[in-house]
Design a protein around this motif. Structure first.
Motif, mmCIF file in Angstrom:
data_model
loop_
_atom_site.group_PDB
_atom_site.id
_atom_site.type_symbol
_atom_site.label_atom_id
_atom_site.label_comp_id
_atom_site.label_asym_id
_atom_site.label_seq_id
_atom_site.Cartn_x
_atom_site.Cartn_y
_atom_site.Cartn_z
ATOM 1 N N CYS A 357 42.672 31.294 36.583
ATOM 2 C CA CYS A 357 42.600 30.142 36.750
ATOM 3 C C CYS A 357 41.198 29.810 37.187
ATOM 4 O O CYS A 357 40.464 30.446 37.758
ATOM 5 N N PRO A 358 40.601 28.562 36.946
ATOM 6 C CA PRO A 358 39.331 28.316 37.057
ATOM 7 C C PRO A 358 39.090 28.064 38.451
ATOM 8 O O PRO A 358 39.991 27.850 39.305
ATOM 9 N N GLU A 364 32.510 30.437 43.937
ATOM 10 C CA GLU A 364 33.247 31.389 43.246
ATOM 11 C C GLU A 364 34.040 32.128 44.354
ATOM 12 O O GLU A 364 33.974 31.991 45.753
ATOM 13 N N SER A 365 35.224 32.726 43.925
ATOM 14 C CA SER A 365 36.271 33.071 44.923
ATOM 15 C C SER A 365 35.385 34.184 45.821
ATOM 16 O O SER A 365 34.762 35.364 45.525
ATOM 17 N N GLY A 366 35.928 34.184 46.965
ATOM 18 C CA GLY A 366 35.524 35.133 48.249
ATOM 19 C C GLY A 366 33.954 34.844 48.613
ATOM 20 O O GLY A 366 33.441 35.816 49.438
ATOM 21 N N THR A 367 33.502 33.744 48.257
ATOM 22 C CA THR A 367 32.207 33.347 48.733
ATOM 23 C C THR A 367 32.135 32.138 49.657
ATOM 24 O O THR A 367 32.859 31.451 49.429
ATOM 25 N N VAL A 368 31.102 32.077 50.476
ATOM 26 C CA VAL A 368 31.097 31.072 51.256
ATOM 27 C C VAL A 368 30.217 29.839 50.468
ATOM 28 O O VAL A 368 29.768 29.911 49.520
ATOM 29 N N PRO A 369 30.602 28.515 50.727
ATOM 30 C CA PRO A 369 30.408 27.567 49.651
ATOM 31 C C PRO A 369 28.803 27.414 49.514
ATOM 32 O O PRO A 369 28.172 27.720 50.660
ATOM 33 N N LEU A 434 38.007 30.200 49.990
ATOM 34 C CA LEU A 434 36.984 30.285 49.710
ATOM 35 C C LEU A 434 36.059 31.493 50.253
ATOM 36 O O LEU A 434 35.084 32.081 49.865
ATOM 37 N N SER A 435 36.531 31.947 51.581
ATOM 38 C CA SER A 435 35.992 33.151 52.166
ATOM 39 C C SER A 435 36.989 33.636 53.490
ATOM 40 O O SER A 435 37.789 32.941 53.683
ATOM 41 N N GLU A 450 46.184 34.528 39.930
ATOM 42 C CA GLU A 450 45.889 33.601 40.787
ATOM 43 C C GLU A 450 45.408 34.055 42.063
ATOM 44 O O GLU A 450 44.394 33.460 42.588
ATOM 45 N N ILE A 451 45.877 35.285 42.519
ATOM 46 C CA ILE A 451 45.471 35.853 43.852
ATOM 47 C C ILE A 451 43.758 36.351 43.536
ATOM 48 O O ILE A 451 43.088 36.464 44.395
ATOM 49 N N GLU A 452 43.771 36.963 42.188
ATOM 50 C CA GLU A 452 42.561 37.397 42.087
ATOM 51 C C GLU A 452 41.484 36.215 41.937
ATOM 52 O O GLU A 452 40.103 36.458 42.074
#
Length: 471
Positions: A357-358, A364-369, A434-435, A450-452
């Motif tokens: 999923c986009p 990016e997934s797992g990052t601070v905005p 996001l984090s 989706e979890i990834e």
């Protein structure tokens, strides 16, 4: 001149006692059953792709879609369960929209399976499904899911099946299954509809009732006036109606599916006629404690036997195809230690993107905005607890304790998150993290990809660290 043959009464069939699902003895076997038999057991939800092979118009604005798995495996499920299906209603460049639809077919014919969808003109997904899903369409699915199903074995097998409108779909799966199995059973179906021509499956229901002495089917037109040629019941569900069709209702297991108001009424009326709560099974997506316990048991069982099943399937498949002449060009599903692989052969036209999923725009997934996003340190903070949930779109920090479910805390603080089942089954509350880290105990409502991609279900998740959430 040929004289017409006089019809004579046919003796009633002799049957074994009770009902037993085909896989039930495999569950309790200690003799190492064959891999193929294990593959037909409804062990746990799986993610898979399925191709539509047939569409069948039904009465009442409904359509049945017949599918087969693209990996060549059977779909093992219990009658009454449902699938979570991803529909690319907004195009391949956008996230698919998930919806849960009950299986209407019988698991005793597992090589194809059916879902029946009622078209809601005001809905987002069902009109798209009716207009776009055709033979050859391939969709991403997850399942089977759901604790609303017939038992694997029942010595008494005495059922009252209540359905209203589209609620007939899981009931149809149950009835088709019972009809296909040997054994004593006593089944009463009471089906409420809005108009005489609006009862889906009415021809098949009439056939089953005519040829299977174990089954009786009754229809009611609800609160509508009955036309002169109407031979069924009319009026909303009532204690008197239940007594009329099943005077021994308090000795039956009752399965009911339909709109929420209908189910609330059915529960109260069944109690009124003496049916114990333990004998009432309702298709509510807000699962009760028993539902949760059953899912936990199924998932635990799946974990124990998954490797054994995969090994047996791999061995049996290898032995089977090793003995086939290569010149025949047989269709060969592939297997590895994790089970079945995508089948080799002609490419399929995929209606759902296979890529992850986009992500949320610019994140990016797992990052601070990134810089330029709202600064959470400027948000108002509400609640108490040792951890902080920062909701970036709402502009609010919510304090939470580690044992609290995230959805409940968010709703109390006024954060708008859509939710239906609230037990990790339907996936309607899915949002992007996001984090931070969460602990999620879902029941099939979210896919691995989706979890990834950073998504999670707040209804069944607790925070392990501070979180930044795109909501």
């Amino acid at each position: 001149m040929i004289e017409s043959m006089a019809l004579t009464a046919v003796p009633e069939a002799q049957r074994i006692s009770g009902l037993e699902m085909p896989w039930n003895r495999v569950l309790g076997s200690t003799e190492g059953p064959a891999g193929a038999a294990r593959a037909l057991g409804p062990w746990h939800p799986q993610e898979f792709m399925a191709e539509c092979v047939e569409t069948v118009p039904e009465a009442g604005g409904m359509m049945t879609f017949v599918f087969r798995r693209t990996d060549g495996a059977p779909l093992a499920f219990r009658p009454g369960q449902y699938l979570n299906i991803a529909f690319p209603v907004n195009g391949e460049d956008h996230d698919p929209v998930d919806r849960s639809y009950s299986l209407s077919s019988s698991p005793t014919q597992p090589w194809t399976f059916s879902v029946t969808v009622k078209r809601d003109p005001a809905g987002l997904v069902s009109p798209w499904v009716h207009e776009n899903v055709r033979p050859g369409t391939v969709l991403d699915m997850l399942g089977p899911v759901g604790a609303f199903h017939l038992p694997d074995a029942d010595r008494r097998a005495r059922y009252l099946l209540l359905a209203a409108g589209a609620g007939i779909t899981p009931i149809m799966s149950m009835l088709r299954t019972i009809h296909s199995l040997p054994g004593h059973a006593d089944v009463v179906v009471l089906y409420h509809g809005a108009e005489p021509r609006g009862f889906a499956f009415h021809q098949e229901l009439a056939y089953i009732a005519a040829v299977d002495s174990r089954v009786k089917v009754f229809y009611s037109l609800g609160d509508r006036s009955a036309p002169g040629d109407w031979e069924g019941l009319f009026g909303r569900l009532s204690a008197a109606m239940i007594d009329e069709v099943a005077p021994d209702a308090n000795g039956r297991q009752v399965y009911a599916c339909g709109p929420e108001g209908y189910l609330n009424t059915a529960t109260a009326l069944l109690n009124e006629v003496g049916v114990d709560d333990t004998s009432i099974h309702i298709e509510f997506f807000s699962g009760d404690r028993q539902t949760i316990l059953e899912y936990e048991a199924e998932i635990a069982l799946a974990g124990e036997i998954a490797e054994e099943i995969a090994e047996e399937i791999a061995v049996s498949a290898e032995e089977h195809y090793a003995g086939q002449p290569a010149a025949l060009g047989l269709y060969e599903p592939g297997y590895d230690a994790d089970g079945t692989l995508e089948a080799a052969g002609l490419p399929l036209e995929t209606a759902d993107p296979s890529s992850p999923c986009p992500e949320a725009p610019g994140v990016e997934s797992g990052t601070v905005p990134e810089a330029g996003s709202p600064d959470a340190s400027t948000f108002d903070t509400v609640g108490t607890g040792s951890l902080t949930l920062s909701f970036m779109r709402t502009g609010l920090n919510v304090r939470i304790n580690p044992e609290e479910r995230i959805l409940g805390a968010a709703k109390r603080a006024g954060v708008r998150i859509g939710a239906n089942c609230q037990e990790g089954m339907c996936g309607s509350c899915k949002i992007v993290k996001l984090s931070g880290d969460v602990e999620m105990n879902h029941q099939g409502g979210i896919r691995a990809r989706e979890i990834e991609a950073g998504k999670f279900l707040p209804c069944c998740s607790t925070a392990r660290t501070d979180l930044v959430i795109d909501a």
